[in-house]
Structures are given as C-alpha cells and as structure tokens.
Design a protein around this motif. Structure first.
Motif, PDB file in Angstrom:
ATOM      1  N   PHE A  19      -1.123  18.755  -4.208  1.00 33.71           N
ATOM      2  CA  PHE A  19      -0.442  17.554  -3.712  1.00 33.71           C
ATOM      3  C   PHE A  19      -1.467  16.523  -3.244  1.00 33.71           C
ATOM      4  N   GLY A  20      -2.475  17.036  -2.535  1.00 35.52           N
ATOM      5  CA  GLY A  20      -3.546  16.137  -2.080  1.00 35.52           C
ATOM      6  C   GLY A  20      -4.185  15.419  -3.244  1.00 35.52           C
ATOM      7  N   LEU A  21      -4.510  16.210  -4.272  1.00 33.68           N
ATOM      8  CA  LEU A  21      -5.134  15.627  -5.453  1.00 33.68           C
ATOM      9  C   LEU A  21      -4.195  14.623  -6.117  1.00 33.68           C
ATOM     10  N   ALA A  22      -2.907  14.965  -6.150  1.00 28.26           N
ATOM     11  CA  ALA A  22      -1.942  14.082  -6.811  1.00 28.26           C
ATOM     12  C   ALA A  22      -1.957  12.706  -6.162  1.00 28.26           C
ATOM     13  N   PHE A  23      -1.889  12.692  -4.818  1.00 29.55           N
ATOM     14  CA  PHE A  23      -1.883  11.400  -4.128  1.00 29.55           C
ATOM     15  C   PHE A  23      -3.227  10.686  -4.278  1.00 29.55           C
ATOM     16  N   LEU A  24      -4.299  11.473  -4.212  1.00 26.51           N
ATOM     17  CA  LEU A  24      -5.624  10.869  -4.362  1.00 26.51           C
ATOM     18  C   LEU A  24      -5.775  10.240  -5.742  1.00 26.51           C
ATOM     19  N   TYR A  25      -5.304  10.952  -6.773  1.00 26.86           N
ATOM     20  CA  TYR A  25      -5.479  10.455  -8.141  1.00 26.86           C
ATOM     21  C   TYR A  25      -4.645   9.200  -8.358  1.00 26.86           C
ATOM     22  N   GLU A  26      -3.452   9.180  -7.751  1.00 20.60           N
ATOM     23  CA  GLU A  26      -2.643   7.962  -7.907  1.00 20.60           C
ATOM     24  C   GLU A  26      -3.374   6.772  -7.288  1.00 20.60           C
ATOM     25  N   TRP A  27      -3.974   7.045  -6.131  1.00 20.89           N
ATOM     26  CA  TRP A  27      -4.700   5.962  -5.465  1.00 20.89           C
ATOM     27  C   TRP A  27      -5.873   5.489  -6.327  1.00 20.89           C
ATOM     28  N   VAL A  54       0.881   8.164  -0.285  1.00 18.70           N
ATOM     29  CA  VAL A  54       1.613   9.013   0.664  1.00 18.70           C
ATOM     30  C   VAL A  54       2.674   8.174   1.367  1.00 18.70           C
ATOM     31  N   ALA A  55       2.277   6.966   1.785  1.00 20.75           N
ATOM     32  CA  ALA A  55       3.221   6.095   2.482  1.00 20.75           C
ATOM     33  C   ALA A  55       4.399   5.748   1.577  1.00 20.75           C
ATOM     34  N   ASP A  56       4.107   5.468   0.311  1.00 19.05           N
ATOM     35  CA  ASP A  56       5.187   5.161  -0.638  1.00 19.05           C
ATOM     36  C   ASP A  56       6.141   6.339  -0.756  1.00 19.05           C
ATOM     37  N   PHE A  57       5.545   7.536  -0.842  1.00 17.25           N
ATOM     38  CA  PHE A  57       6.341   8.757  -0.998  1.00 17.25           C
ATOM     39  C   PHE A  57       7.254   8.935   0.207  1.00 17.25           C
ATOM     40  N   LEU A  58       6.676   8.795   1.405  1.00 16.48           N
ATOM     41  CA  LEU A  58       7.463   8.987   2.629  1.00 16.48           C
ATOM     42  C   LEU A  58       8.550   7.931   2.743  1.00 16.48           C
ATOM     43  N   LYS A  59       8.197   6.692   2.358  1.00 16.35           N
ATOM     44  CA  LYS A  59       9.182   5.617   2.433  1.00 16.35           C
ATOM     45  C   LYS A  59      10.367   5.926   1.522  1.00 16.35           C
ATOM     46  N   LEU A  60      10.061   6.362   0.312  1.00 15.86           N
ATOM     47  CA  LEU A  60      11.150   6.674  -0.632  1.00 15.86           C
ATOM     48  C   LEU A  60      12.014   7.809  -0.116  1.00 15.86           C
ATOM     49  N   LEU A  61      11.375   8.793   0.553  1.00 17.98           N
ATOM     50  CA  LEU A  61      12.143   9.928   1.085  1.00 17.98           C
ATOM     51  C   LEU A  61      13.178   9.451   2.092  1.00 17.98           C
ATOM     52  N   SER A  62      12.836   8.389   2.839  1.00 13.21           N
ATOM     53  CA  SER A  62      13.731   7.942   3.904  1.00 13.21           C
ATOM     54  C   SER A  62      14.815   7.006   3.396  1.00 13.21           C
ATOM     55  N   LYS A  63      14.786   6.679   2.104  1.00 14.64           N
ATOM     56  CA  LYS A  63      15.737   5.688   1.590  1.00 14.64           C
ATOM     57  C   LYS A  63      17.096   6.300   1.311  1.00 14.64           C
ATOM     58  N   GLU A  64      18.077   5.420   1.191  1.00 14.22           N
ATOM     59  CA  GLU A  64      19.435   5.868   0.914  1.00 14.22           C
ATOM     60  C   GLU A  64      19.505   6.593  -0.421  1.00 14.22           C
ATOM     61  N   GLU A 222      18.442   4.707 -12.802  1.00 16.57           N
ATOM     62  CA  GLU A 222      19.500   5.020 -11.847  1.00 16.57           C
ATOM     63  C   GLU A 222      19.016   5.817 -10.646  1.00 16.57           C
ATOM     64  N   TYR A 223      17.749   6.210 -10.652  1.00 14.39           N
ATOM     65  CA  TYR A 223      17.275   7.064  -9.565  1.00 14.39           C
ATOM     66  C   TYR A 223      16.725   6.245  -8.413  1.00 14.39           C
ATOM     67  N   GLY A 224      16.946   6.739  -7.208  1.00 16.92           N
ATOM     68  CA  GLY A 224      16.406   6.062  -6.038  1.00 16.92           C
ATOM     69  C   GLY A 224      16.223   7.063  -4.921  1.00 16.92           C
ATOM     70  N   GLY A 225      15.645   6.614  -3.826  1.00 15.09           N
ATOM     71  CA  GLY A 225      15.501   7.465  -2.661  1.00 15.09           C
ATOM     72  C   GLY A 225      14.659   8.692  -2.928  1.00 15.09           C
ATOM     73  N   ARG A 226      15.102   9.843  -2.418  1.00 12.86           N
ATOM     74  CA  ARG A 226      14.234  11.019  -2.513  1.00 12.86           C
ATOM     75  C   ARG A 226      14.128  11.560  -3.925  1.00 12.86           C
ATOM     76  N   ARG A 227      15.148  11.278  -4.755  1.00 11.33           N
ATOM     77  CA  ARG A 227      15.015  11.713  -6.154  1.00 11.33           C
ATOM     78  C   ARG A 227      13.872  10.967  -6.829  1.00 11.33           C
ATOM     79  N   LEU A 228      13.811   9.652  -6.588  1.00 10.82           N
ATOM     80  CA  LEU A 228      12.732   8.861  -7.166  1.00 10.82           C
ATOM     81  C   LEU A 228      11.393   9.324  -6.607  1.00 10.82           C
ATOM     82  N   ALA A 229      11.384   9.678  -5.311  1.00 10.07           N
ATOM     83  CA  ALA A 229      10.148  10.159  -4.698  1.00 10.07           C
ATOM     84  C   ALA A 229       9.655  11.397  -5.427  1.00 10.07           C
TER      85      ALA A 229
END
Lengths: 317, 371, 131
Positions: A19-27, A54-64, A222-229
């Motif tokens: 997971f760490g690598l995933a976020f690092l590689y995206e960055w 990571v912030a994007d991921f967390l933000k999406l998790l909190s979305k409707e 059609e995906y949003g929120g935690r599914r999109l995350a």
C-alpha cells in the motif's frame, strides 16, 4: 512460524509495504508527469505533496456512497473490492525482496490469469453500473484486452523460455546468476511488454476505456465515494504490479548489490520503469479503439512472435 | 457493420468534452452516428433585450460580455456599429491599437483551440504547452489593457489606453518567441502519428457543403474557401497591412488545426507590422450622447469567424434594436452535417473542431414550419 | 514520438505554473482592481454614478451620510468612473483579491468629511478581510 507468515502477509513484504508503495508510486507518477508538462504537480500535502494520494484516498472514503437504481447491486458492490484485491494477489508472486511471498513453478501463468481477471472485473464494473457511458467503456476495455493480452503473454513467456522456468523468482535469479538482463537479451520483448502494460493500465495512448473527453470516465462513471477510492487504490497497486513485474522480468529483479538490500534495488529499478511509463504517456494522443485493436494485431503480435523465434533459435538467452 | 436498430446517445448539457452547456442527441448505429439533433438555448441570457435598456456607452460593457474569449471582437464590432450610426471617424492610432488587441486575442483564442483539440484527442501534454504560451499572451493583454479577458480598451470614438513604446518592444520580443513555439508545435502536430490518425479524414466538410450550410471562419477556410472579413471587407487598418488568408484543402479536423496554427503565425506578423507602422496622435474623439435615427451593420472577423452586429437608433441615447449574430451559429449547421457518419469516439473532436462558443450563440430564434 | 525532445527538455525546466494563493500573484502595473475614492477631492457631482454601467455606485447627496455608496459585488472594474471623475478623486488600485463570503460586507460607504469634523474619511462597514 505462523506469526512470521502473518507478519509477511500483512506487513513486510505484504500489504503494508505494498500500500505504501502504491501511494508512493502514484505520487511519483503524478509529480513526474506534471514536470514533463511544465507544471508543479501535487505540492501542499506533506513535503512536496507526497501525501496527496493518501489524502485523496481518505477524502474519497469519507464521501457519500451513491448506488444507481438500475445497476446490478451485488456485482456493483463487490467489484471494487475484487478490483483492489487482484493486483495485491499478483504482487505476492512478484519477488520484491529477492524472494516472493508465494513462489511456485508456473506463477507467471498465474500472473497472466490475474491480469485477465482484472480486465474482466473492469468489464463487469462498467456493465453492472448500467450507465450508457459505463457500458461503452466496459465494451472498450474488453476489446482492448482481446488485443493486448496475447502479445503481453508472449512477452512474459520469452524470458521464461530462456530461463527454463515458469517461476518469476527463478527467472530473476537466472538473470542474477548469468549477470545479464533480459532487457539487453530480448529488447523487442521489453518494448512489447511496456506497450501492453500501458494498455493494461489504461494509460495514454490506450486510455480508451475511460477516455475523459469522449465517454466521461468510461467504466468508472457511476462510481463514487469509497468504491471509487478502492478502484483508485487498485489502479495504484496495478501500477506497482506493472513496474515491479517489468523490473524483475527484464531488469534483473532484486539482485543484491554490495550492502544495499535487494528490496531497495528492486524499488529503484521499478521506479525507473515507472518514470519511463509516465514519460511515454506524456508523448502521445489517444488512439481510437479500432486503430488500437488493429495496430496491436498487425504490429505487436508479429514482433513478439519474431522475438520468441529468436529466443528459440538461441539468440537472446 | 449495421445492427439495424439505433441507440440514442445523449451528449450534454453536461459533458466533459463540452465546455459550455448544450445538448446534442445522437442516434448511433453500432459505432457510427446516423442522426444528430442539436438543442440549443441553454445559455440564453437575453442580451439583445438588455441592449435596448441601456445607453450606448453602458452597452459597450454588455457587448464585451457576450463572449468570454472573443470579448474584444464583440466590443470592436459594437463600437464599429455604433460609430457607423453616428457616423464617427476614429483617430488612426486608435485604429491600430484596436487591431493589435484583436490580433492578440486571435492568438490566444487559436492557441486555446489548438490546445483543446489536442486535449480532445487525448494529447494532454501539448495542451499544457499551448496553454502555457497562451497564459503569456493573456499577461501581455493584461498589461496593455488592465484586464485579462474583458479588456475594456475600446470605447465609442477610440480606445481608452495607449500602447507605450516599452510595451511595444515587449510585445515584439514576445511575438518572435511565440512564433518559434508555434512552429515547433506545428512540427509536432504534423508528424505525431497518434494525432494524425485521430484527425486526418475525420469530420470531412466538403467545400460545397461548407458554402451551402453557411460555415464561417477557420472552418470554412479549412475547406479550401478563401473567405475572411479582414481581407474581403477590410475594417480597422487591415486594408493597409499585408497578410495572407490561410486556407487548406484537407476539409478535415487536421486541416482546421493547421489553418489555425498558420493563422497564429500570420497574426504574430500582423502585430509586428502594426507596431512598426503605428501612427502617432490622439487615441480618442468624444462621442455624441444621443444618436439620430439610423441603421448600421458591423462586420468583424472574430477568431471563430464572421461576427455581425446590427443596430438601429431612434434619436435617444439608447438603441432601439440590437442584433448579434455570433460565428458559432453559422457553423452549427455544418457541424451537424459533419457529424453524420462519424465514429462515437470522434464526436468530441468534430464538435470542438468549429471552436464552438455556445453562450455567444444562444439567442432567441423562433423558426416555425412554413414560415 | 515527435514531442520527445520538447518533453525531455521540460523535466529540467522550472515549472510555468505559480504557487499562487500561497505565494503572492504577479500583478502588472496597469491592472484595474478595486476603485478607491478620495473623499477630500470628491465634490459629489454624480458623474461616476452616471458612468457606471452596472449601477455599482450610489451617491447620497445630502444629510449626515452624504457620500458614495460603493457596491463591490456589482462592480465590473471597467474604470469608467475613474475616467468620468472631473477631480480625479477615483483611483483604480491593483487589489484584485476581493472575494468575500458575505454580500453585506461588499458594500462600502465613503463619507464626505463634514466641515465640523476633523476626521477625513470614515467607513461604516469594515474592510473586507485580506486573504
């Protein structure tokens, strides 16, 4: 023993590292892509914006969480989890620390199976969400898979023939033992694997299934929120999978060098692959699906067959 | 390949490919478009009626706000129309300043469009480069006029700000650099296979159709027809400045891109020539407060094509009737024709190919059968 | 691939984008920002009110509140008022960061100094907060 295995799966070299690598590689991808385009890229979350994914991921998790009424609800809810899990499973087979978490004779075939499953889950994701843009996107992704899957498979088989093994770990070890990389031995195979990985990752010029200007977000519409995350996490993991796969198949894998731990060597190599991918995707316009399919079959496949023939004749390994 | 039945694909009013809300309903057979139904009017703002409520000077700022990109073209056309009503002769230096602003605006509008075309084809890097250069033009315009988009440099009877010598050298220096950049991008566009594949032979508009469907501007010129208000009916100082009307025989999206790129180079040359030959003197004459009953039409070559304003005065300080015909309205019929037979994937590119500016275009148009 | 050379050059070049809200933006000298009245010079002649295309300026001719009421939320920054002013009492500043969350804070009252008072200019409403 059990504790050690649990630690292996969940922490190192398992999920936590990945997971760490995933976020690092995206960055890295976003930052480098931005620099190629003369932009700054993510900047404010963490030093140089390193925490932005990571912030994007967390933000999406909190979305409707929105579920369209006409969608296939069971598939619609399960697919994001499947999509995030599949590249994770594939990563267990790749020898990141020098030896893979799970290694067996034939894990290359397992990898090919997983990569096909990923595309299948993309197809299901688009199809189940029942929007017209999603449907077009999912059909496109299926068509795309039909065209890149075979050259991709052959490009994986090339090194396997030379190393006389269907195990990724053994292929990496073969390169270390013979101190020669398949990049130099089978350059055509390397090019083909890069191109088909661009298609697999749905990056320009093959971002046809989610072509923003044509079909909104394609199968993801059609995906949003935690599914999109979860989908985005899956995409990042796929990026890690693709770059580490190329690094261990064609760039010698996690060879120990002096005192540097092999993990670091592999990460450096895969970052090089990642930079190459981000640079290449900055250089092109998007193909149309028919152009892409015919191009793959008329150029990539014959090229790869030539490469395999060369390998069989004893050239390149 | 035909499936016998057609699927209706809605496009808009909200769609990433459309920067403004407008609705198109496509009937698609497999991957091929067979029928297009446009539905315009989403951004109708009642501009023409508003013109009748305000004085001539206040209307200048309304005219400028008809379009967000070719704001100077609209205000030039407005001042030209109102000066035609009086009639009023504006000082030669003001003419040149208006012209330089108009060409700067053409540069920024065309680089915007070429960037958009690249973006629609998925070529984001080139889009970023073009918009980076466009930003520099915007800064230049901001320095000359005081604002990036609504320049408010035109006024009835002249212009409100002068171009200083310092600014002139800065513009000239930038034009040389910009021309080099555009040539570089043209080389990329001409050789990049992925871009050529997406644009060549896509969205064909035959010269005959182009004339029959009243296409204007770069869309018409890319079909090989030499038509440019600047050359056909010279306004401002275009009669005194040598320039070429760019045409291309490709009739496709690629031709439209190349025409716009070459026009950018041509515009840069016009600006340099105009700066060198700018006469000295006053920049404005006082306008009258009320205008005697009269009628006037102004024609301007906006970046998107021919722009027509019409005004009727009635002796007061407000116009009795004002009419705006934006170039996009002229191009809309042709783009619907062009879309038939196209792939779904090519729709955004073809639609963007006319450089649509829907909020310019949306007026009340009532057409009834048999009338 | 024809973009290769250009793209490779960019990697080592300084990015063209700015870190704007976190670093001050670049303001060209002639920018037309928010207009400011100098009430010492103002003679309450209504010319600015008449010149304004969006009715952003309202003059209060008499009484203790005599002065100019300026509506920032209506202003289009065309500088017609500054051009119309016979005493050059209006200057266009280069201040462009004018967003606010409250409409009432965007109305500003410039009072004409009363002969009896030594105070030159008072504002009934608070200045919009600086970002």
């Amino acid at each position: 023993m059990v504790l050690h295995e649990i630690f292996g799966v969940f922490v190192y070299p398992g999920m936590a590292l990945l997971f760490g690598l995933a976020f690092l590689y995206e960055w890295i991808d976003r930052k480098f892509f931005a620099r190629v385009q003369n932009r700054i890229g993510p900047l404010y979350t963490g030093p140089s914006g390193i925490l932005q994914p990571v912030a994007d991921f967390l933000k999406l998790l909190s979305k409707e969480d929105i579920v369209p009424e006409s969608c296939e609800k069971p598939i619609f809810s399960v697919i994001p989890i499947v999509y995030a899990t599949l590249p994770l499973i594939a990563l267990f087979v790749i020898p990141i620390t020098g030896s893979a978490l799970i290694s067996f004779e034939g894990d290359i075939i397992f990898l090919m199976f997983i990569s096909a499953l990923i595309t299948l889950s993309v197809f299901l994701a688009g199809w189940s969400s029942a929007g017209s843009f999603s449907r077009i996107g999912s059909i496109r992704s299926a068509l795309q898979m039909l065209s890149y899957e075979i050259p991709f498979g052959l490009a994986l088989i090339g090194p396997a023939i030379s190393a006389h093994s269907l195990s990724l770990t053994k292929i990496a070890q073969w390169q270390a033992a013979n101190s020669s990389w398949f990049l130099w031995l089978q350059p055509i195979g390397f090019a083909v694997v890069l191109i088909s990985l661009l298609a697999e990752l749905e990056l320009v010029p093959f971002d046809i299934p989610e072509a923003e200007t044509e079909i909104v977000a394609g199968w993801l519409t059609e995906y949003g929120g935690r599914r999109l995350a979860l989908f985005r996490l899956g995409k990042d993991l796929e990026l890690v999978m693709a770059s580490t796969l190329v690094a261990s198949l064609y760039l010698g894998g996690a060879q120990p060098l002096f005192f540097i731990p092999p993990v670091l060597i592999l990460i450096i190599k895969s970052v090089v692959v990642l930079l190459l991918i981000s640079f290449v995707r900055a250089l092109f316009a998007r193909f149309r699906i028919d152009q892409m399919t015919s191009g793959m079959w008329t150029y990539l496949l014959p090229l790869m067959i030539v490469q395999i023939l060369l390998v069989q004749l004893g050239i390149g390994g | 390949m035909s499936y016998g039945t057609t699927i209706k694909v809605p496009f808009g009013p909200q769609h990433p490919a459309l920067k403004e809300p407008e609705y198109f309903l496509f009937e698609v057979d497999g991957d091929i478009v067979v029928k297009v139904t446009p539905r315009i009017g989403y951004v109708h703002r009642g501009v023409e009626k508003a013109f009748e409520q305000e004085t001539y000077l206040h209307n200048l700022y309304l005219a400028e706000r008809i379009c967000g990109i070719c704001s100077h073209a609209h205000s030039t056309c407005y001042t030209q129309t109102v000066e035609g009503l009086v009639p009023l002769e504006i000082p030669p230096r003001a003419v040149y300043i208006r012209l330089i602003m108009a060409e700067l605006e053409r540069l920024h509008s065309h680089s915007l469009w070429v960037g958009i075309a690249a973006h629609e084809a998925g070529f984001d890097t080139l889009f970023m480069y073009l918009w980076r250069d466009r930003e520099m033009i915007m800064d230049l315009m901001e320095e000359i006029s005081g604002n990036r988009v609504t320049h408010a440099i035109n006024t009835i009877g002249g212009v409100r700000r002068d171009i200083t010598g310092e600014q002139a050298t800065k513009i000239k220096k930038f034009m040389d650099k910009f021309e080099g950049n555009v040539k570089e991008y043209m080389k990329v566009l001409e050789t990049e296979q992925t871009f050529l594949k997406r644009t060549k032979d896509v969205g064909i508009l035959k010269p005959r159709d182009a004339i029959a469907l009243c296409a204007v501007g770069p869309t018409l010129r890319a079909s090989g027809i030499k038509s440019d208000v600047r050359a056909d009916d010279p306004y401002l100082a275009y009669g005194e400045i040598p320039f070429n009307v760019i045409t291309h025989d490709g009739c496709d999206i690629y031709a439209r891109t190349i025409v716009r790129c070459e026009e950018m180079i041509e515009s840069a040359n016009i600006i340099k020539y105009a700066l060198d030959h700018m006469p000295e003197g006053k920049i404005k004459v006082p306008p009258p407060r009320t205008i005697a009953p009269n009628e006037s039409v102004g024609r301007v070559e906006a970046p998107r094509g021919e722009l027509i304003h019409y005004a009727r005065s009635n002796g007061t300080n407000k116009p009795e009737r004002y009419k705006v015909r934006a170039p996009t309205l002229g191009n809309l019929a042709s783009v619907c024709q062009t879309l038939i037979g196209a792939h779904v994937a090519d729709i955004p590119l073809i639609l963007a190919g006319i450089d649509p500016c829907f909020s310019c275009m949306d007026r009340v148009i009532i057409t009834k059968k048999g009338e | 691939m024809s973009l290769f050379r250009e793209a490779a050059k960019q990697i080592f070049r300084k990015p063209a984008t700015l870190k704007y809200p976190f670093e001050p933006g670049i303001v060209p000298p002639g920018l037309r920002g928010r207009p400011v009245w100098d009430m010492e010079k103002c003679i309450l002649c209504v010319l600015c009110q008449n010149a304004c295309p969006t009715a952003a300026i309202k003059m209060i001719p008499k009484g203790p509140d005599a002065g100019i009421e300026y509506h920032l939320d209506r202003c289009i920054f065309c500088a017609e008022c500054a051009d119309a002013c016979p005493r050059k009492a209006i200057t266009m500043t280069t201040n462009f960061e004018l967003a606010d969350t409250s409409r009432s804070r965007m109305v500003q009252h410039y009072k004409k100094p009363q002969p009896a008072q030594s105070q030159t200019q008072t504002q009934t409403q608070a200045q919009p907060p600086k970002q």
